[in-house]
Design a protein around this motif. Structure first.
Motif, PDB file in Angstrom:
ATOM      1  N   PHE A  39     -28.179  12.748 -56.839  1.00  0.00           N
ATOM      2  CA  PHE A  39     -28.379  13.894 -57.723  1.00  0.00           C
ATOM      3  C   PHE A  39     -29.031  15.064 -56.996  1.00  0.00           C
ATOM      4  CE2 PHE A  39     -30.749  16.109 -61.183  1.00  0.00           C
ATOM      5  CZ  PHE A  39     -29.643  16.533 -61.902  1.00  0.00           C
ATOM      6  N   MET A  40     -29.823  14.759 -55.955  1.00  0.00           N
ATOM      7  CA  MET A  40     -30.532  15.810 -55.206  1.00  0.00           C
ATOM      8  C   MET A  40     -29.692  16.397 -54.067  1.00  0.00           C
ATOM      9  SD  MET A  40     -34.313  14.041 -54.981  1.00  0.00           S
ATOM     10  CE  MET A  40     -34.850  15.199 -53.714  1.00  0.00           C
ATOM     11  N   LEU A  41     -28.470  15.927 -53.906  1.00  0.00           N
ATOM     12  CA  LEU A  41     -27.631  16.469 -52.835  1.00  0.00           C
ATOM     13  C   LEU A  41     -27.526  17.991 -52.960  1.00  0.00           C
ATOM     14  CD1 LEU A  41     -24.623  13.956 -52.644  1.00  0.00           C
ATOM     15  CD2 LEU A  41     -26.444  14.254 -50.970  1.00  0.00           C
ATOM     16  N   PRO A  42     -27.717  18.726 -51.867  1.00  0.00           N
ATOM     17  CA  PRO A  42     -27.671  20.197 -51.928  1.00  0.00           C
ATOM     18  C   PRO A  42     -26.240  20.738 -51.969  1.00  0.00           C
ATOM     19  CG  PRO A  42     -28.102  19.495 -49.682  1.00  0.00           C
ATOM     20  CD  PRO A  42     -28.080  18.237 -50.518  1.00  0.00           C
ATOM     21  N   VAL A  43     -25.474  20.263 -52.947  1.00  0.00           N
ATOM     22  CA  VAL A  43     -24.070  20.671 -53.045  1.00  0.00           C
ATOM     23  C   VAL A  43     -23.960  22.078 -53.612  1.00  0.00           C
ATOM     24  CG1 VAL A  43     -23.206  18.321 -53.297  1.00  0.00           C
ATOM     25  CG2 VAL A  43     -23.873  19.599 -55.324  1.00  0.00           C
ATOM     26  N   ASN A  44     -22.843  22.719 -53.320  1.00  0.00           N
ATOM     27  CA  ASN A  44     -22.579  24.057 -53.831  1.00  0.00           C
ATOM     28  C   ASN A  44     -21.942  23.932 -55.218  1.00  0.00           C
ATOM     29  OD1 ASN A  44     -21.647  26.656 -54.389  1.00  0.00           O
ATOM     30  ND2 ASN A  44     -21.166  27.085 -52.250  1.00  0.00           N
ATOM     31  N   TYR A  91     -20.403  12.983 -48.083  1.00  0.00           N
ATOM     32  CA  TYR A  91     -21.547  12.098 -48.343  1.00  0.00           C
ATOM     33  C   TYR A  91     -21.081  10.646 -48.457  1.00  0.00           C
ATOM     34  CZ  TYR A  91     -24.873   9.627 -51.383  1.00  0.00           C
ATOM     35  OH  TYR A  91     -25.705   8.693 -51.945  1.00  0.00           O
ATOM     36  N   HIS A  92     -20.004  10.432 -49.208  1.00  0.00           N
ATOM     37  CA  HIS A  92     -19.481   9.073 -49.373  1.00  0.00           C
ATOM     38  C   HIS A  92     -18.932   8.517 -48.055  1.00  0.00           C
ATOM     39  CE1 HIS A  92     -20.215   8.863 -53.575  1.00  0.00           C
ATOM     40  NE2 HIS A  92     -19.322   9.768 -53.925  1.00  0.00           N
ATOM     41  N   PHE A  93     -18.302   9.370 -47.269  1.00  0.00           N
ATOM     42  CA  PHE A  93     -17.805   8.934 -45.961  1.00  0.00           C
ATOM     43  C   PHE A  93     -18.964   8.462 -45.082  1.00  0.00           C
ATOM     44  CE2 PHE A  93     -13.600  11.173 -46.353  1.00  0.00           C
ATOM     45  CZ  PHE A  93     -12.834  10.052 -46.075  1.00  0.00           C
ATOM     46  N   GLY A  94     -20.095   9.152 -45.181  1.00  0.00           N
ATOM     47  CA  GLY A  94     -21.277   8.751 -44.421  1.00  0.00           C
ATOM     48  C   GLY A  94     -21.760   7.371 -44.826  1.00  0.00           C
ATOM     49  N   ARG A  95     -21.813   7.117 -46.134  1.00  0.00           N
ATOM     50  CA  ARG A  95     -22.238   5.794 -46.623  1.00  0.00           C
ATOM     51  C   ARG A  95     -21.258   4.717 -46.182  1.00  0.00           C
ATOM     52  NH1 ARG A  95     -22.687   4.139 -51.596  1.00  0.00           N
ATOM     53  NH2 ARG A  95     -21.056   5.499 -52.433  1.00  0.00           N
ATOM     54  N   LEU A  96     -19.955   5.012 -46.326  1.00  0.00           N
ATOM     55  CA  LEU A  96     -18.938   4.029 -45.949  1.00  0.00           C
ATOM     56  C   LEU A  96     -18.977   3.731 -44.447  1.00  0.00           C
ATOM     57  CD1 LEU A  96     -15.865   5.199 -48.074  1.00  0.00           C
ATOM     58  CD2 LEU A  96     -17.343   3.234 -48.481  1.00  0.00           C
ATOM     59  N   PHE A  97     -19.260   4.755 -43.665  1.00  0.00           N
ATOM     60  CA  PHE A  97     -19.349   4.568 -42.215  1.00  0.00           C
ATOM     61  C   PHE A  97     -20.475   3.590 -41.880  1.00  0.00           C
ATOM     62  CE2 PHE A  97     -20.762   5.870 -37.924  1.00  0.00           C
ATOM     63  CZ  PHE A  97     -19.557   5.690 -37.242  1.00  0.00           C
ATOM     64  N   THR A  98     -21.626   3.761 -42.545  1.00  0.00           N
ATOM     65  CA  THR A  98     -22.750   2.855 -42.313  1.00  0.00           C
ATOM     66  C   THR A  98     -22.409   1.441 -42.755  1.00  0.00           C
ATOM     67  OG1 THR A  98     -24.351   4.645 -42.615  1.00  0.00           O
ATOM     68  CG2 THR A  98     -25.182   2.401 -42.851  1.00  0.00           C
ATOM     69  N   LYS A 142     -31.414  20.680 -46.086  1.00  0.00           N
ATOM     70  CA  LYS A 142     -30.461  21.469 -45.311  1.00  0.00           C
ATOM     71  C   LYS A 142     -29.151  21.655 -46.068  1.00  0.00           C
ATOM     72  CE  LYS A 142     -32.207  19.664 -40.886  1.00  0.00           C
ATOM     73  NZ  LYS A 142     -31.830  18.934 -39.645  1.00  0.00           N
ATOM     74  N   LYS A 143     -28.302  22.536 -45.548  1.00  0.00           N
ATOM     75  CA  LYS A 143     -26.989  22.741 -46.150  1.00  0.00           C
ATOM     76  C   LYS A 143     -25.931  22.970 -45.066  1.00  0.00           C
ATOM     77  CE  LYS A 143     -28.608  24.616 -50.556  1.00  0.00           C
ATOM     78  NZ  LYS A 143     -28.519  25.736 -51.535  1.00  0.00           N
ATOM     79  N   GLY A 144     -26.133  22.324 -43.920  1.00  0.00           N
ATOM     80  CA  GLY A 144     -25.185  22.464 -42.818  1.00  0.00           C
ATOM     81  C   GLY A 144     -23.895  21.711 -43.083  1.00  0.00           C
ATOM     82  N   ASN A 145     -22.900  21.921 -42.218  1.00  0.00           N
ATOM     83  CA  ASN A 145     -21.599  21.269 -42.381  1.00  0.00           C
ATOM     84  C   ASN A 145     -21.679  19.755 -42.260  1.00  0.00           C
ATOM     85  OD1 ASN A 145     -20.290  23.731 -42.723  1.00  0.00           O
ATOM     86  ND2 ASN A 145     -19.998  24.011 -40.523  1.00  0.00           N
ATOM     87  N   THR A 148     -24.493  18.001 -42.891  1.00  0.00           N
ATOM     88  CA  THR A 148     -25.631  17.507 -43.669  1.00  0.00           C
ATOM     89  C   THR A 148     -25.247  16.354 -44.574  1.00  0.00           C
ATOM     90  OG1 THR A 148     -26.741  19.661 -43.662  1.00  0.00           O
ATOM     91  CG2 THR A 148     -27.368  18.119 -45.400  1.00  0.00           C
ATOM     92  N   PHE A 149     -24.148  16.492 -45.288  1.00  0.00           N
ATOM     93  CA  PHE A 149     -23.794  15.515 -46.318  1.00  0.00           C
ATOM     94  C   PHE A 149     -23.361  14.184 -45.706  1.00  0.00           C
ATOM     95  CE2 PHE A 149     -23.413  19.749 -48.003  1.00  0.00           C
ATOM     96  CZ  PHE A 149     -24.112  19.639 -49.195  1.00  0.00           C
ATOM     97  N   PHE A 150     -22.648  14.244 -44.592  1.00  0.00           N
ATOM     98  CA  PHE A 150     -22.281  13.007 -43.901  1.00  0.00           C
ATOM     99  C   PHE A 150     -23.529  12.299 -43.403  1.00  0.00           C
ATOM    100  CE2 PHE A 150     -21.260  10.506 -40.168  1.00  0.00           C
ATOM    101  CZ  PHE A 150     -20.129   9.799 -40.566  1.00  0.00           C
ATOM    102  N   THR A 151     -24.472  13.067 -42.848  1.00  0.00           N
ATOM    103  CA  THR A 151     -25.712  12.491 -42.327  1.00  0.00           C
ATOM    104  C   THR A 151     -26.536  11.860 -43.435  1.00  0.00           C
ATOM    105  OG1 THR A 151     -25.754  14.185 -40.594  1.00  0.00           O
ATOM    106  CG2 THR A 151     -27.788  12.958 -40.968  1.00  0.00           C
ATOM    107  N   ILE A 152     -26.611  12.531 -44.601  1.00  0.00           N
ATOM    108  CA  ILE A 152     -27.348  11.983 -45.737  1.00  0.00           C
ATOM    109  C   ILE A 152     -26.740  10.649 -46.158  1.00  0.00           C
ATOM    110  CG2 ILE A 152     -27.897  12.303 -48.186  1.00  0.00           C
ATOM    111  CD1 ILE A 152     -28.123  15.304 -47.625  1.00  0.00           C
ATOM    112  N   GLY A 153     -25.421  10.616 -46.257  1.00  0.00           N
ATOM    113  CA  GLY A 153     -24.743   9.380 -46.620  1.00  0.00           C
ATOM    114  C   GLY A 153     -24.961   8.288 -45.588  1.00  0.00           C
TER     115      GLY A 153
END
Length: 234
Positions: free
Chosen positions: A25-30, A44-51, A120-123, A125-130
């Motif tokens: 819910f806290m994801l800094p999405v646009n 974000y989901h790709f990041g989780r799946l990668f882990t 952050k809101k970098g390109n 960021t969301f993969f890293t968070i996931g």
């Protein structure tokens, strides 16, 4: 057995709302740009799946050793029994949580890095968070990891964890879009169902290990016999 990963992820994701829901819910999405928001959530989901895939790869590789030495069926029975025991004897689960105590410093570093990325809101960021989110301790992830350990190779272990992760996507995505949509009453009712699902999957793993010649569930053929030395003809 791979289907059990999807079911565990899908129904277990109601548990994930309490654990990882606040992060999602806290994801800094646009929120002003639906297209950009969609790709950010997907990243974000790709990041989780990668882990999850990496974790499954590791434990599938370890499971390959059990498979090679003919202990995979015994391991499958043991994992199934452990799943059932954890449901009926929660204290066992508490002891399993203590195993992660030596990793607390590492977990704190992951949480700290996660907190920094959420600002952050970098390109990337969301993969890293996931990616970091996937390393946070979670009881259902532990269950999936145990299951991945019973697979016969690294790729199958990775696939099991990926399917588990895929099962969590629908509900976790809903949390990002509309927040905590399920009231406490509904969540409590669904939480009561999860132990039954875990027991069901545990029974499946036990049946798989027993080799009762049940199509798709408990195939015949003793894995431990595959690597027996071939007898010579003289």
């Amino acid at each position: 057995m791979l289907l059990s990963a999807l079911i565990l992820g899908l129904l277990g994701s109601f548990h994930c709302i309490g654990m990882c829901g606040p992060i999602a819910f806290m994801l800094p999405v646009n929120r002003k740009n639906p297209v950009k928001q969609f790709f950010q959530i997907t990243s974000y989901h790709f990041g989780r799946l990668f882990t999850y895939g990496l974790i499954g790869l590791l434990f599938g590789f370890l499971g390959r050793g059990f498979y090679f030495f003919g202990f995979q069926q015994q391991l499958s029975i043991a994992v199934g029994a452990l799943m059932i025991l954890i449901v009926f004897l929660p204290k066992i689960f508490n002891r399993l949580n203590r195993i992660s105590n030596p990793l607390n410093k590492l977990i704190m570093k992951v949480k700290s890095a996660l907190g920094n990325e959420l600002r952050k809101k970098g390109n990337d960021t969301f993969f890293t968070i996931g990616f970091l989110n996937g390393f946070l301790p979670c009881g259902l992830v532990y269950m999936a990891v145990f299951a991945a350990l019973t697979t016969s190779n690294a790729l199958e272990g990775s696939l099991y964890m990926l399917l588990f992760g895929l099962g969590t996507i629908p509900l976790m995505t809903t949390v990002v879009y509309i927040g905590n949509f399920a009231n406490i009453s509904i969540r409590q009712k669904i939480q009561k169902v999860i132990p039954f699902i875990v027991v069901f999957i545990g029974v499946l793993f036990i049946l798989r290990g027993l080799g009762l010649d049940i199509p798709y569930v408990s195939p015949s053929g003793n894995v431990s016999n595959i690597y027996e030395p071939i007898k010579g003809c003289h």
